[in-house]
Design an enzyme around this catalytic site. Structure first.
Site, PDB file in Angstrom:
ATOM      1  N   LEU A   1      30.307 106.853  21.205  1.00 40.29           N
ATOM      2  CA  LEU A   1      29.456 105.669  21.344  1.00 40.29           C
ATOM      3  C   LEU A   1      30.232 104.387  21.664  1.00 40.29           C
ATOM      4  CD1 LEU A   1      26.865 106.539  18.534  1.00 40.29           C
ATOM      5  CD2 LEU A   1      26.895 107.218  20.946  1.00 40.29           C
TER       6      LEU A   1
ATOM      7  N   HIS B   1      23.685 112.265  27.699  1.00 35.49           N
ATOM      8  CA  HIS B   1      22.826 111.149  27.276  1.00 35.49           C
ATOM      9  C   HIS B   1      21.446 111.702  26.927  1.00 35.49           C
ATOM     10  CE1 HIS B   1      21.475 107.052  26.902  1.00 35.49           C
ATOM     11  NE2 HIS B   1      20.383 107.418  27.550  1.00 35.49           N
TER      12      HIS B   1
HETATM   13  C1  GAR Z   1      23.509 112.904  20.939  1.00 37.53           C
HETATM   14  O1  GAR Z   1      22.107 112.878  20.933  1.00 37.53           O
HETATM   15  C2  GAR Z   1      24.043 112.340  22.248  1.00 37.53           C
HETATM   16  O2  GAR Z   1      23.258 112.692  23.350  1.00 37.53           O
HETATM   17  C3  GAR Z   1      23.958 110.862  21.965  1.00 37.53           C
HETATM   18  O3  GAR Z   1      24.397 110.719  20.635  1.00 37.53           O
HETATM   19  C4  GAR Z   1      24.074 111.923  19.904  1.00 37.53           C
HETATM   20  C5  GAR Z   1      25.338 112.436  19.262  1.00 37.53           C
HETATM   21  O4  GAR Z   1      25.083 113.534  18.423  1.00 37.53           O
HETATM   22  N1  GAR Z   1      24.748 110.114  22.904  1.00 37.53           N
HETATM   23  C6  GAR Z   1      24.403 108.912  23.368  1.00 37.53           C
HETATM   24  O5  GAR Z   1      23.412 108.310  22.994  1.00 37.53           O
HETATM   25  C7  GAR Z   1      25.345 108.330  24.403  1.00 37.53           C
HETATM   26  N2  GAR Z   1      24.774 107.177  25.034  1.00 37.53           N
HETATM   27  P1  GAR Z   1      26.229 114.539  17.996  1.00 37.53           P
HETATM   28  O6  GAR Z   1      27.380 113.717  17.430  1.00 37.53           O
HETATM   29  O7  GAR Z   1      25.597 115.397  16.957  1.00 37.53           O
HETATM   30  O8  GAR Z   1      26.654 115.330  19.221  1.00 37.53           O
END
Ligand code: GAR
Length: 205
Positions: free
Chosen positions: A95, A114
């Site tokens: 992030l 994303h």
């Molecule tokens: C996921 O939903 C990913 O797509 C999102 O953060 C989450 C992380 O979950 N990413 C974004 O929003 C990027 N802009 P995780 O740590 O369990 O993989």
């Protein structure tokens, strides 16, 4: 089996379920053209680091604060990537925004997942649950996930794969996030990683 495997670094910030999906896909033979050799977290104590440890993959924590600013943070990440001879960088719930100075060094070699159908609900400020909150607030009936190459524009690089997911009555951001992960992200990302790794080792033969 591929003769040579692309060396993958996964960059994370949180729970790491997408990292887990990639590790599982390597284990199950869904990813055969690449292997995860490094996990970098920009948050201390991210659970994703536990997942890396369990899988026997070296994990590293590099925070902007500890590095003393964005430039030093990016320089530290670049050094770790170079030391590990990384071919492909996967942003899996990472992030932090990376500058053009960083992204320009790895054209078509950084992919991001994303949790929406780009170009909806993306760009600066749209991350994690906020994306699903925005989709529900707008009242769209379909959302999904997108895997794309990373360039200097946040969520603006070439799209590799997308999958739509239905929004159902009564959805909360948390319920929707879980459905998008289960029905789209955890399938789409490993498949895209295999595709790009195949291209990398193909082009290097
Ligand atoms: C996921 O939903 C990913 O797509 C999102 O953060 C989450 C992380 O979950 N990413 C974004 O929003 C990027 N802009 P995780 O740590 O369990 O993989």
């Amino acid at each position: 089996m591929a003769e040579k495997k692309a060396r993958i670094a996964v960059l994370v910030s949180g729970g790491g379920t997408n990292l887990q999906a990639i590790l599982d896909a390597c284990e199950k033979g869904i990813i055969t053209s690449g292997e995860v050799v490094l996990v970098i977290s920009n948050r201390e104590g991210a659970y994703a680091l536990e997942r890396a440890k369990t899988a026997g993959v070296p994990g590293l924590t590099l925070t902007r604060k500890a590095c003393g600013g964005q430039q030093a943070f990016e320089a530290a990440i670049l050094k770790a990537l170079e030391d590990a001879e990384i071919d492909l960088i996967v942003l899996a719930g990472f992030l932090a925004i990376l500058s053009e100075n960083f992204t320009a060094r790895y054209p078509r070699r950084i992919v991001n997942i994303h949790p929406s159908l780009i170009p909806s609900f993306c760009g600066a400020g749209f991350y994690g649950l906020k994306v699903h909150e925005a989709a529900l607030a707008r009242g769209v009936k379909v959302t999904g996930a997108t895997v794309h190459f990373v360039n200097e524009i946040p969520d603006g690089g070439e799209i590799i794969a997308q999958k739509a997911v239905e929004i159902l009555p009564g959805d909360t951001p948390e319920i929707l996030q879980k459905r998008v992960m289960e029905q789209a992200e955890w399938i789409l990302l490993p498949n895209a990683v295999e595709q790009v790794c195949g291209e990398i080792i193909g082009t290097e033969k």
